[in-house]
Design a protein around this motif. Structure first.
Motif, short mmCIF file in Angstrom:
data_model
loop_
_atom_site.label_atom_id
_atom_site.label_comp_id
_atom_site.label_asym_id
_atom_site.label_seq_id
_atom_site.Cartn_x
_atom_site.Cartn_y
_atom_site.Cartn_z
N MET A 156 32.61 33.31 42.11
CA MET A 156 33.47 33.16 43.16
C MET A 156 34.59 34.07 42.96
SD MET A 156 36.02 29.89 43.99
CE MET A 156 34.88 28.50 43.82
N GLY A 182 30.38 31.53 33.38
CA GLY A 182 30.98 30.38 32.64
C GLY A 182 31.27 31.01 31.44
N SER A 227 31.78 40.04 35.26
CA SER A 227 32.35 39.02 34.23
C SER A 227 31.24 38.36 33.75
CB SER A 227 33.14 37.92 34.88
OG SER A 227 32.55 37.81 36.39
N GLY A 246 41.74 29.64 33.29
CA GLY A 246 41.95 29.50 34.79
C GLY A 246 42.16 28.11 35.56
N SER A 274 37.82 31.25 29.41
CA SER A 274 38.49 31.84 30.71
C SER A 274 38.30 30.68 31.68
CB SER A 274 37.69 32.81 31.08
OG SER A 274 37.88 34.06 30.39
N ASN A 319 38.24 35.68 42.36
CA ASN A 319 39.20 35.16 41.38
C ASN A 319 40.43 34.40 42.25
OD1 ASN A 319 40.85 34.82 38.89
ND2 ASN A 319 42.25 36.34 39.80
N TRP A 340 43.91 39.34 29.90
CA TRP A 340 43.94 37.81 30.14
C TRP A 340 42.81 37.31 29.47
CZ3 TRP A 340 47.41 34.31 31.51
CH2 TRP A 340 48.57 34.70 32.20
N THR A 349 36.56 44.27 43.25
CA THR A 349 36.70 43.95 41.83
C THR A 349 35.36 44.16 41.02
OG1 THR A 349 35.87 41.59 41.92
CG2 THR A 349 37.96 41.80 42.29
N TRP A 392 43.66 46.57 36.15
CA TRP A 392 42.44 46.18 35.54
C TRP A 392 42.45 45.85 34.34
CZ3 TRP A 392 37.64 48.01 33.30
CH2 TRP A 392 36.56 47.18 33.69
N LEU A 421 41.48 42.11 31.66
CA LEU A 421 40.64 42.42 30.26
C LEU A 421 41.50 41.84 29.33
CD1 LEU A 421 39.03 45.89 30.27
CD2 LEU A 421 38.19 43.78 31.27
N TYR A 479 43.18 34.37 26.41
CA TYR A 479 42.31 33.13 26.64
C TYR A 479 41.35 32.75 25.37
CZ TYR A 479 44.44 32.17 31.09
OH TYR A 479 45.12 31.73 32.51
N LEU A 489 30.31 40.67 30.80
CA LEU A 489 31.42 40.62 29.59
C LEU A 489 31.24 39.24 29.02
CD1 LEU A 489 34.73 42.21 30.76
CD2 LEU A 489 33.78 42.28 28.59
N SER A 509 45.88 26.60 36.63
CA SER A 509 46.12 26.20 37.94
C SER A 509 46.67 24.83 38.10
CB SER A 509 44.82 26.41 38.60
OG SER A 509 44.07 27.28 38.72
N ARG A 568 32.93 42.79 39.47
CA ARG A 568 31.87 41.70 39.18
C ARG A 568 30.84 41.95 37.90
NH1 ARG A 568 29.63 39.46 44.55
NH2 ARG A 568 31.32 39.43 46.09
N MET A 612 41.34 30.16 42.12
CA MET A 612 42.68 29.85 42.08
C MET A 612 43.15 28.80 43.18
SD MET A 612 45.17 32.93 40.42
CE MET A 612 45.07 34.14 41.83
C1 LIG Z 1 39.84 28.31 37.98
C2 LIG Z 1 39.43 29.55 36.99
C3 LIG Z 1 38.00 29.52 36.30
C4 LIG Z 1 37.71 30.76 35.85
N1 LIG Z 1 36.36 30.75 35.21
C5 LIG Z 1 36.15 31.91 34.63
C6 LIG Z 1 34.97 31.79 33.69
O1 LIG Z 1 34.34 30.73 33.26
N2 LIG Z 1 34.53 33.00 33.19
C7 LIG Z 1 35.10 34.23 33.46
O2 LIG Z 1 34.78 35.39 32.83
N3 LIG Z 1 36.28 34.36 34.20
C8 LIG Z 1 36.83 32.96 34.94
N4 LIG Z 1 37.75 33.20 35.64
C9 LIG Z 1 38.52 34.36 35.66
C10 LIG Z 1 38.21 35.29 36.89
O3 LIG Z 1 38.22 34.70 38.09
C11 LIG Z 1 36.91 36.21 36.78
O4 LIG Z 1 36.86 36.65 35.41
C12 LIG Z 1 36.70 37.11 37.76
O5 LIG Z 1 36.79 36.35 39.02
C13 LIG Z 1 35.35 37.89 37.54
O6 LIG Z 1 35.27 38.71 38.46
P1 LIG Z 1 35.17 40.23 38.09
O7 LIG Z 1 34.22 40.45 36.95
O8 LIG Z 1 35.04 41.14 39.65
O9 LIG Z 1 36.86 40.56 37.68
P2 LIG Z 1 37.61 41.84 37.67
O10 LIG Z 1 38.68 41.67 38.56
O11 LIG Z 1 36.90 43.09 37.92
O12 LIG Z 1 38.15 41.77 36.19
C14 LIG Z 1 37.45 42.60 35.19
C15 LIG Z 1 37.28 41.52 34.02
O13 LIG Z 1 38.49 40.72 33.24
C16 LIG Z 1 38.29 39.52 33.02
N5 LIG Z 1 39.11 38.78 33.97
C17 LIG Z 1 39.56 38.80 35.30
N6 LIG Z 1 40.45 37.80 35.67
C18 LIG Z 1 40.52 37.37 34.49
C19 LIG Z 1 41.39 35.94 34.41
N7 LIG Z 1 42.24 35.44 35.12
N8 LIG Z 1 41.15 35.43 33.12
C20 LIG Z 1 40.30 35.74 32.10
N9 LIG Z 1 39.81 36.90 32.46
C21 LIG Z 1 39.84 37.62 33.51
C22 LIG Z 1 36.74 39.03 33.34
O14 LIG Z 1 36.17 39.26 32.25
C23 LIG Z 1 36.29 40.27 34.52
O15 LIG Z 1 34.96 40.43 34.61
C24 LIG Z 1 38.43 32.14 36.29
C25 LIG Z 1 39.52 31.93 36.92
C26 LIG Z 1 39.80 30.75 37.35
C27 LIG Z 1 41.12 30.83 38.21
#
Ligand SMILES: Cc1cc2nc3c(=O)[nH]c(=O)nc-3n(C[C@H](O)[C@H](O)[C@H](O)COP(=O)(O)OP(=O)(O)OC[C@H]3O[C@@H](n4cnc5c(N)ncnc54)[C@H](O)[C@@H]3O)c2cc1C
Length: 471
Positions: free
Chosen positions: A342, A376, A239, A384, A380, A344, A280, A235, A274, A278, A284, A242, A388, A237, A348
């Motif tokens: 952590m 944080g 977030s 999340g 989102s 994604n 999602w 992924t 992917w 974005l 939210y 963003l 859950s 990373r 969950m």
């Molecule tokens: C319980 C729980 C709490 C979470 N808390 C946060 C949080 O505080 N802040 C946060 O940015 N994301 C949160 N997420 C969503 C998601 O877990 C993270 O965005 C993701 O793990 C970030 O890793 P990445 O940048 O490698 O994501 P990638 O997989 O590369 O995704 C690209 C971007 O899409 C967005 N994204 C991806 N998955 C989700 C999702 N399920 N919901 C909303 N946006 C998403 C993020 O901005 C992410 O950087 C949460 C998910 C759960 C289940």
């Protein structure tokens, strides 16, 4: 007269609509950021997140300096104080218009309305732009004119609207050098001191954009197949970047479309999958903007407000510390505690475990995540958690309780993710590591499971069905 860009969740010079607007005005431009430490504490922001923001401000100041725009950074406790601080700054700098990127939490919306009134009393205009999202909340509505509550139709409507947003990202402003001598706010040394250490995550805009391009060029094609495996670097990373607006979803979309014009809208392809993530995020945020319950700590589905969660401080503490005796949960929680991020899939699993198997209030989990996450973000994180806990809109059905052991076997088949974060279990084979025997646990000084997974799953389903009442 001059313009003041008040930075909040849009810490970038590129694709920044406020900077772009200000630079077309022909007036001098100032930037400002107001650090509200007490407000951050009230909202449970993690020390890592705060450190990231403060380090990012140092980098942003340099990037703005290259565009001849000074960035004034001031500390002012909380939102109430920020109103007075902003007004004083406007009067001092002879500002006729303050430009902001909209923020969508209830407290932020209320603060901005108060500021609008205060500034208007001095004949200063407050102009708001969409900088966190590609499509502003309210622009997309259902056939009945209501906000979307379900993701799939929202994402279809979002994609259908893309043609209207099909333009290259905005370039950085270029103001002619202005002779300003401002003795206001924190200097770089004071800012760095406040940050108390460098961020482990890149904070320079160009570094972040390089990372984004590298991910889109080299990784996104495999995203659909690999994204659920927490030990894979699959992924982006991105977030944290963003969440704080170091780049915009429009910039990401533009690159994605340029690189994969025939795939980016297909959710079965890596790029399309992917893009869905974005969306999602956008989903939210638009919920946060349109439903105050989210800011008020209420469950989205009103019928789930009657649920009586257990009060079990020991179980909560074991979960927080990564000592539940469920290896994948402990690995995730220890990853969170150690690096503030952590995966994604594991978020969950940990969230389902807390709210379903332990039957603890999901708000405790939401709060704890917020206090640790570098990315944080209320929208989102709340989304999340409510997904859950099955209390949110378009959430997991209440009878869907993740089995952490089979999730672990499926998504961490060799146990490498667990091995990496739960050092006690590092010597175990793939066959043992997901659910070690009692003897092995004792030998390795690893706790027994704090809850019986099968029984607690059954109880959670029964309690959910019995305790949720329709209005
Ligand atoms: C319980 C729980 C709490 C979470 N808390 C946060 C949080 O505080 N802040 C946060 O940015 N994301 C949160 N997420 C969503 C998601 O877990 C993270 O965005 C993701 O793990 C970030 O890793 P990445 O940048 O490698 O994501 P990638 O997989 O590369 O995704 C690209 C971007 O899409 C967005 N994204 C991806 N998955 C989700 C999702 N399920 N919901 C909303 N946006 C998403 C993020 O901005 C992410 O950087 C949460 C998910 C759960 C289940």
């Amino acid at each position: 007269m001059a313009k003041l860009v008040w930075f909040r969740h849009d810490l970038r010079t590129l694709d920044n609509p406020m900077l772009s607007y200000a630079s077309h005005s022909g007036q001098p431009i100032y930037g400002c950021y107001l650090i509200t430490t007490k407000q951050w504490q009230r909202q449970n922001h993690s020390p890592l997140r705060n450190q990231y923001v403060l380090n990012r401000l140092c980098a942003l100041r340099q990037e703005l300096h290259d565009c001849h725009i000074p960035l004034i950074v001031k500390s002012c406790d909380d939102y109430d104080h920020s109103i007075d601080e902003l007004k004083a700054l406007c009067l001092k700098l002879n500002i006729d218009e303050v430009l902001i990127g909209a923020e969508y939490g209830l407290w932020e919306r209320q603060r901005d309305e108060k500021i609008r009134t205060e500034l208007a009393s001095q004949s200063i205009q407050l102009s708001s732009f969409t900088s966190q999202l590609l499509i502003a909340p309210g622009e997309l509505v259902t056939g009945k004119g209501l906000p979307y509550r379900v993701f799939t139709p929202f994402s279809k409507a979002w994609k259908a609207q893309l043609a209207l947003h099909d333009h290259p990202p905005l370039s950085a402003p270029n103001q002619a050098p202005i002779n300003i001598n401002i003795d206001e706010g924190l200097d770089n040394e004071e800012l760095a001191r406040l940050a108390d250490g460098e961020s482990r995550w890149p904070v320079a805009q160009q570094q972040v954009l390089n990372h984004l391009s590298h991910f889109i060029k080299n990784k996104v094609s495999d995203y659909q197949q690999s994204r659920d495996f927490p030990n894979e670097p699959a992924t982006s990373r991105l977030s944290a970047a963003l969440a704080h607006g170091v780049f915009s979803s429009a910039q990401a979309l533009y690159l994605l479309k340029q690189s994969y014009p025939n795939q980016y809208l297909d959710p079965k392809s890596g790029p399309g999958c992917w893009l869905n993530e974005l969306i999602w995020r956008e989903f939210y945020i638009q919920l946060l903007a349109q439903f105050d319950a989210i800011s008020q700590g209420l469950t989205f589905k009103s019928e789930t407000r009657a649920i009586k969660w257990d009060n079990n401080p020991q179980a909560l503490s074991a979960w927080q510390q990564g000592k539940t005796g469920i290896p994948i949960v402990d690995a995730g929680m220890r990853q969170l505690n150690e690096i503030g991020w952590m995966h994604n899939r594991v978020r969950m699993i940990c969230a389902s475990f807390l709210s379903k198997n332990l039957w603890l209030d999901w708000r405790e989990g939401e709060k704890y995540f917020m206090s640790k996450l570098i990315d944080g973000h209320l929208a989102s994180n709340n989304g999340g958690w409510q997904w859950s806990a099955s209390t949110g809109t378009d959430a997991a059905p209440y009878f869907r309780v993740f089995n952490p052991v089979s999730q672990s076997q499926k998504f961490d088949p060799k146990g490498d993710y667990i091995r990496r974060w739960v050092s006690e279990l590092a010597s175990l084979s793939p066959a043992q590591i997901h659910e070690p025997s009692d003897e092995v646990r004792q030998k390795l000084n690893y706790p027994l499971a704090i809850v019986n997974l099968k029984q607690s799953r059954k109880q959670a389903i029964e309690r959910f069905a019995a305790q949720t009442k329709s209005d």
